[in-house]
Write an enzyme that holds these catalytic residues in place. Structure first.
Site, PDB file in Angstrom:
ATOM      1  N   LYS A  54       7.093  -6.784   4.598  1.00 60.06           N
ATOM      2  CA  LYS A  54       8.128  -7.337   3.712  1.00 60.06           C
ATOM      3  C   LYS A  54       9.262  -6.321   3.533  1.00 60.06           C
ATOM      4  CE  LYS A  54       4.843 -10.379   1.413  1.00 60.06           C
ATOM      5  NZ  LYS A  54       3.957 -10.682   0.290  1.00 60.06           N
ATOM      6  N   GLN A  98       2.370  -8.020  -5.330  1.00 65.33           N
ATOM      7  CA  GLN A  98       1.478  -8.429  -4.238  1.00 65.33           C
ATOM      8  C   GLN A  98       0.091  -8.788  -4.788  1.00 65.33           C
ATOM      9  OE1 GLN A  98       2.436  -8.893  -1.089  1.00 65.33           O
ATOM     10  NE2 GLN A  98       0.400  -9.422  -0.351  1.00 65.33           N
ATOM     11  N   ASP A 121       8.491 -15.398  -5.499  1.00 63.60           N
ATOM     12  CA  ASP A 121       7.305 -16.073  -4.965  1.00 63.60           C
ATOM     13  C   ASP A 121       7.277 -17.550  -5.353  1.00 63.60           C
ATOM     14  OD1 ASP A 121       5.498 -14.518  -3.410  1.00 63.60           O
ATOM     15  OD2 ASP A 121       4.975 -13.326  -5.171  1.00 63.60           O
TER      16      ASP A 121
HETATM   17  N1  GUN Z   1      -0.720 -12.194  -1.202  1.00 66.19           N
HETATM   18  C1  GUN Z   1      -0.891 -13.018  -0.133  1.00 66.19           C
HETATM   19  N2  GUN Z   1       0.155 -13.854  -0.002  1.00 66.19           N
HETATM   20  C2  GUN Z   1       1.010 -13.556  -1.019  1.00 66.19           C
HETATM   21  C3  GUN Z   1       2.275 -14.084  -1.403  1.00 66.19           C
HETATM   22  O1  GUN Z   1       2.834 -15.018  -0.799  1.00 66.19           O
HETATM   23  N3  GUN Z   1       2.847 -13.494  -2.500  1.00 66.19           N
HETATM   24  C4  GUN Z   1       2.244 -12.494  -3.196  1.00 66.19           C
HETATM   25  N4  GUN Z   1       2.875 -12.005  -4.262  1.00 66.19           N
HETATM   26  N5  GUN Z   1       1.063 -11.988  -2.856  1.00 66.19           N
HETATM   27  C5  GUN Z   1       0.462 -12.526  -1.770  1.00 66.19           C
END
Ligand code: GUN
Length: 312
Positions: A54, A98, A121
């Protein structure tokens, strides 16, 4: 039957990221810089890999990122204080915490604390509610990516019967809402569904998000259907680890009209939409600021391609 057409998520994400990059450059030229704060708690190896990708993508499109790493024994109150500080920091446009989080931390409390306009998100109840009501919202990245691939492949989805397998808050439920807004007839299948396979066989579109390796084989798929595989499962074959989806690719690709591979299908789109949501969040915040000038407002206005958030 001809083999299914492969839906190339890497190519689609590359196109999306180009648009995001142009938007970031325009915003910068109008005096708005775009910043994403990423919070990582603990030592989960997969989370470290995801966060690294990311941050890398953000820097490629010109989004500034701020990383906060906290130890696995961080108290919930400490994390919530950090989020509150990021909420009030006007330089931060998007906040991503996350998941999964260590067990002493309640994910629901964390999501509820993130300011809705910085919730890139799309997990906050305000964004969830807006999505269901068809109001402009930051929408969850994975289902947004799936919708993008479906429209890219099929064009207008009106009238199509879509089956979503799985009802998680992150994928299944928002996916169903997005498909409904795209004028599909939507069926959600889950562990209590009766005759799931028969229902699935009626679908023009199948989105599989169950988290069970290769659960869906060709007997679930109507010939010619479009199949989107959200699953990312690690399995051992001949002593080697392989990534597979929730779809049994070999048999389904002989029946389906089009199908996403794993890897290289939905995965790249998720990060693409995280970047796009960060830009949308920055635009929304700048539009609200009293200092935005008319010329700036024109740049900040959502484009036609931002259709998911614009649709009402
Ligand atoms: N962990 C796995 N997928 C995601 C996601 O799309 N967003 C977040 N914040 N954590 C994750």
């Amino acid at each position: 039957m001809n083999p299914a057409r492969l839906i190339d998520g890497r190519a689609a994400a590359a196109g999306l990221l180009e648009t995001v990059k142009e938007d970031v450059a325009k915003l910068q030229a109008s005096g708005v810089s775009v910043t994403l704060a990423v919070v990582l708690v603990g030592d989960d190896p997969a989370s470290h890999v995801y966060v690294r990708s990311k941050l890398l993508r953000a820097s490629e499109v010109g989004i500034r990122s701020v990383e906060h790493r906290l130890p696995a024994d961080t108290a919930q109150a400490t994390l919530l204080s950090l989020i509150e500080a990021l909420n009030s920091d006007a330089r931060v446009n998007g906040i991503l915490v996350q998941m999964p989080l260590p067990e002493q931390i309640d994910e629901g409390a964390v999501i509820a604390t993130i300011a809705a306009e910085k919730d890139v998100d799309g997990f906050h109840r305000e964004n969830v509610g807006r999505l269901v009501l068809g109001e402009p919202a930051l929408t969850p990245c994975t289902p947004s990516g799936c919708l993008f691939l479906l429209e890219h492949t099929l064009g207008d989805l009106s009238g199509k019967h879509a089956v979503v397998i799985g009802r998680s808050n992150i994928v299944g439920k928002p996916m169903a809402s997005l498909l409904l807004q795209a004028n599909c007839s939507v069926t959600i299948l889950h562990s209590h569904s009766v005759d799931a396979r028969e229902l699935c066989r009626q679908a023009d579109i199948v989105v599989a998000a169950v988290g069970r390796a290769q659960m869906i084989d060709a007997s679930w798929i109507k010939p010619g259907a479009t199949v989107i595989d959200v699953g990312i499962n690690r399995i051992e074959i001949d002593g080697r680890t392989r990534l597979v989806g929730d779809i049994e690719f070999e048999s389904v690709s002989r029946v389906a009209g089009a199908i996403t591979p794993v890897p290289g299908g939905v995965g790249p789109m998720t990060i693409g939409f995280l970047m796009r949501n960060t830009v949308l969040a920055a635009k929304g915040q700048s539009l609200k600021s009293v200092s935005a000038k008319p010329a700036q407002r024109e740049i900040l206005r959502c484009r036609a391609t931002d259709r998911v958030s614009e649709r009402s």
